[in-house]
Write a protein that holds these residues in place. Sequence first.
Motif, PDB file in Angstrom:
ATOM      1  N   LEU A 186       0.833  -1.198   0.000  1.00  0.00           N
ATOM      2  CA  LEU A 186       0.000   0.000   0.000  1.00  0.00           C
ATOM      3  C   LEU A 186       0.869   1.249   0.000  1.00  0.00           C
ATOM      4  CD1 LEU A 186      -2.886  -0.921   2.476  1.00  0.00           C
ATOM      5  CD2 LEU A 186      -3.024  -0.629  -0.003  1.00  0.00           C
ATOM      6  N   PHE A 187       0.528   2.206  -0.854  1.00  0.00           N
ATOM      7  CA  PHE A 187       1.270   3.461  -0.953  1.00  0.00           C
ATOM      8  C   PHE A 187       1.121   4.246   0.339  1.00  0.00           C
ATOM      9  CE2 PHE A 187       1.239   8.039  -1.877  1.00  0.00           C
ATOM     10  CZ  PHE A 187       2.542   8.181  -2.304  1.00  0.00           C
ATOM     11  N   ARG A 188       2.248   4.770   0.833  1.00  0.00           N
ATOM     12  CA  ARG A 188       2.256   5.632   2.011  1.00  0.00           C
ATOM     13  C   ARG A 188       2.952   6.925   1.625  1.00  0.00           C
ATOM     14  NH1 ARG A 188       2.857   2.953   7.182  1.00  0.00           N
ATOM     15  NH2 ARG A 188       2.716   5.101   7.919  1.00  0.00           N
ATOM     16  N   PRO A 189       2.241   8.061   1.613  1.00  0.00           N
ATOM     17  CA  PRO A 189       2.861   9.341   1.238  1.00  0.00           C
ATOM     18  C   PRO A 189       4.115   9.614   2.067  1.00  0.00           C
ATOM     19  CG  PRO A 189       0.491   9.598   1.500  1.00  0.00           C
ATOM     20  CD  PRO A 189       0.840   8.211   2.003  1.00  0.00           C
ATOM     21  N   GLY A 190       5.146  10.066   1.376  1.00  0.00           N
ATOM     22  CA  GLY A 190       6.381  10.435   2.050  1.00  0.00           C
ATOM     23  C   GLY A 190       7.355   9.287   2.262  1.00  0.00           C
ATOM     24  N   LYS A 191       6.931   8.048   2.035  1.00  0.00           N
ATOM     25  CA  LYS A 191       7.829   6.909   2.214  1.00  0.00           C
ATOM     26  C   LYS A 191       8.674   6.729   0.960  1.00  0.00           C
ATOM     27  CE  LYS A 191       6.463   5.703   6.293  1.00  0.00           C
ATOM     28  NZ  LYS A 191       7.349   5.827   7.455  1.00  0.00           N
TER      29      LYS A 191
ATOM     30  N   TRP B 280      16.560   9.676  -4.353  1.00  0.00           N
ATOM     31  CA  TRP B 280      15.559   8.963  -5.134  1.00  0.00           C
ATOM     32  C   TRP B 280      14.434   9.900  -5.547  1.00  0.00           C
ATOM     33  CZ3 TRP B 280      16.251   4.160  -6.841  1.00  0.00           C
ATOM     34  CH2 TRP B 280      17.247   3.395  -6.228  1.00  0.00           C
ATOM     35  N   PRO B 281      13.782   9.597  -6.662  1.00  0.00           N
ATOM     36  CA  PRO B 281      12.633  10.418  -7.040  1.00  0.00           C
ATOM     37  C   PRO B 281      11.497  10.187  -6.040  1.00  0.00           C
ATOM     38  CG  PRO B 281      12.741   8.460  -8.409  1.00  0.00           C
ATOM     39  CD  PRO B 281      13.997   8.486  -7.581  1.00  0.00           C
ATOM     40  N   ARG B 282      10.594  11.143  -5.954  1.00  0.00           N
ATOM     41  CA  ARG B 282       9.421  11.007  -5.097  1.00  0.00           C
ATOM     42  C   ARG B 282       8.519   9.928  -5.699  1.00  0.00           C
ATOM     43  NH1 ARG B 282       5.549  13.872  -6.389  1.00  0.00           N
ATOM     44  NH2 ARG B 282       3.593  13.473  -5.348  1.00  0.00           N
ATOM     45  N   LEU B 283       8.243   8.896  -4.926  1.00  0.00           N
ATOM     46  CA  LEU B 283       7.378   7.827  -5.416  1.00  0.00           C
ATOM     47  C   LEU B 283       5.924   8.279  -5.372  1.00  0.00           C
ATOM     48  CD1 LEU B 283       8.968   4.715  -3.665  1.00  0.00           C
ATOM     49  CD2 LEU B 283       9.390   5.611  -5.942  1.00  0.00           C
ATOM     50  N   ASN B 284       5.134   7.728  -6.274  1.00  0.00           N
ATOM     51  CA  ASN B 284       3.706   8.002  -6.270  1.00  0.00           C
ATOM     52  C   ASN B 284       2.965   6.674  -6.402  1.00  0.00           C
ATOM     53  OD1 ASN B 284       4.209   7.467  -8.989  1.00  0.00           O
ATOM     54  ND2 ASN B 284       3.783   9.513  -9.683  1.00  0.00           N
ATOM     55  N   PRO B 285       1.667   6.665  -6.106  1.00  0.00           N
ATOM     56  CA  PRO B 285       0.928   5.413  -6.270  1.00  0.00           C
ATOM     57  C   PRO B 285       1.100   4.905  -7.703  1.00  0.00           C
ATOM     58  CG  PRO B 285      -0.430   7.062  -5.189  1.00  0.00           C
ATOM     59  CD  PRO B 285       0.812   7.759  -5.654  1.00  0.00           C
ATOM     60  N   GLY B 286       1.305   3.613  -7.845  1.00  0.00           N
ATOM     61  CA  GLY B 286       1.520   3.031  -9.164  1.00  0.00           C
ATOM     62  C   GLY B 286       2.977   2.921  -9.555  1.00  0.00           C
ATOM     63  N   SER B 287       3.890   3.440  -8.719  1.00  0.00           N
ATOM     64  CA  SER B 287       5.326   3.304  -8.997  1.00  0.00           C
ATOM     65  C   SER B 287       5.746   1.857  -8.820  1.00  0.00           C
ATOM     66  CB  SER B 287       6.151   4.176  -8.039  1.00  0.00           C
ATOM     67  OG  SER B 287       5.930   5.542  -8.266  1.00  0.00           O
ATOM     68  N   ARG B 288       6.897   1.518  -9.412  1.00  0.00           N
ATOM     69  CA  ARG B 288       7.455   0.172  -9.290  1.00  0.00           C
ATOM     70  C   ARG B 288       8.931   0.307  -8.954  1.00  0.00           C
ATOM     71  NH1 ARG B 288       8.473  -3.012 -14.353  1.00  0.00           N
ATOM     72  NH2 ARG B 288       7.187  -1.320 -15.125  1.00  0.00           N
ATOM     73  N   VAL B 289       9.379  -0.371  -7.894  1.00  0.00           N
ATOM     74  CA  VAL B 289      10.788  -0.415  -7.511  1.00  0.00           C
ATOM     75  C   VAL B 289      11.345  -1.702  -8.103  1.00  0.00           C
ATOM     76  CG1 VAL B 289      12.444  -0.496  -5.606  1.00  0.00           C
ATOM     77  CG2 VAL B 289      10.340   0.867  -5.388  1.00  0.00           C
ATOM     78  N   VAL B 290      12.385  -1.590  -8.930  1.00  0.00           N
ATOM     79  CA  VAL B 290      12.953  -2.747  -9.629  1.00  0.00           C
ATOM     80  C   VAL B 290      14.363  -3.010  -9.110  1.00  0.00           C
ATOM     81  CG1 VAL B 290      13.561  -3.733 -11.867  1.00  0.00           C
ATOM     82  CG2 VAL B 290      11.596  -2.169 -11.675  1.00  0.00           C
ATOM     83  N   VAL B 291      14.575  -4.240  -8.637  1.00  0.00           N
ATOM     84  CA  VAL B 291      15.887  -4.666  -8.150  1.00  0.00           C
ATOM     85  C   VAL B 291      16.421  -5.703  -9.139  1.00  0.00           C
ATOM     86  CG1 VAL B 291      17.181  -5.658  -6.230  1.00  0.00           C
ATOM     87  CG2 VAL B 291      15.107  -4.298  -5.778  1.00  0.00           C
ATOM     88  N   PRO B 292      17.361  -5.318 -10.017  1.00  0.00           N
ATOM     89  CA  PRO B 292      17.884  -6.255 -11.013  1.00  0.00           C
ATOM     90  C   PRO B 292      18.652  -7.412 -10.361  1.00  0.00           C
ATOM     91  CG  PRO B 292      18.449  -3.997 -11.591  1.00  0.00           C
ATOM     92  CD  PRO B 292      17.921  -3.981 -10.188  1.00  0.00           C
ATOM     93  N   PHE B 293      18.643  -8.547 -11.044  1.00  0.00           N
ATOM     94  CA  PHE B 293      19.393  -9.726 -10.605  1.00  0.00           C
ATOM     95  C   PHE B 293      20.831  -9.629 -11.098  1.00  0.00           C
ATOM     96  CE2 PHE B 293      15.083 -11.345 -10.462  1.00  0.00           C
ATOM     97  CZ  PHE B 293      15.087 -12.166  -9.349  1.00  0.00           C
TER      98      PHE B 293
END
Length: 142
Positions: free
Chosen positions: A68-73, A115-128
């Motif tokens: 769940l998106f949390r503003p400011g996180k 980091w850029p400010r995240l918004n709802p619908g963002s995706r954090v990608v951790v490459p292998f």
Amino acid sequence: AEAYPEGVRLYRPSVDTPDQIPIDLIAAQDRPASAQDPLLQADDVIQIPKKPTTVEITGAVYSPKHVLFRPGKGVAYYLNRAGGPTKNARKGDIYVVLANGEAVKPGGFLFWKIWPRLNPGSRVVVPFKTDRRKDVAEDGER
């Protein structure tokens, strides 16, 4: 459902596959005819999604999921909710895909990452990580 201007995506047909052009609809409305306001072409498609409620964490994390998106996180908060990066993660190459489809790596100076400010619908990608020795062996070169 509520329209989500931060997630607007512009698709432009091309010969092979449609090109996605990330746009900032709010900036385009505030500054008509500027670089933020793309000139539309006849076959362009604009997608305006419903407002999402989550951020997706994907790739080399222990428990890929939507949180769940949390503003400011920030990125660290969401990575922790997915158990953090695994041993097979390329931690230095983590990036974010914003809701409008724009992929962003962190800025920063020396050891600080911004980091850029995240918004709802963002995706954090951790490459292998890839096993470089295996790649070389498969190519038949050293």
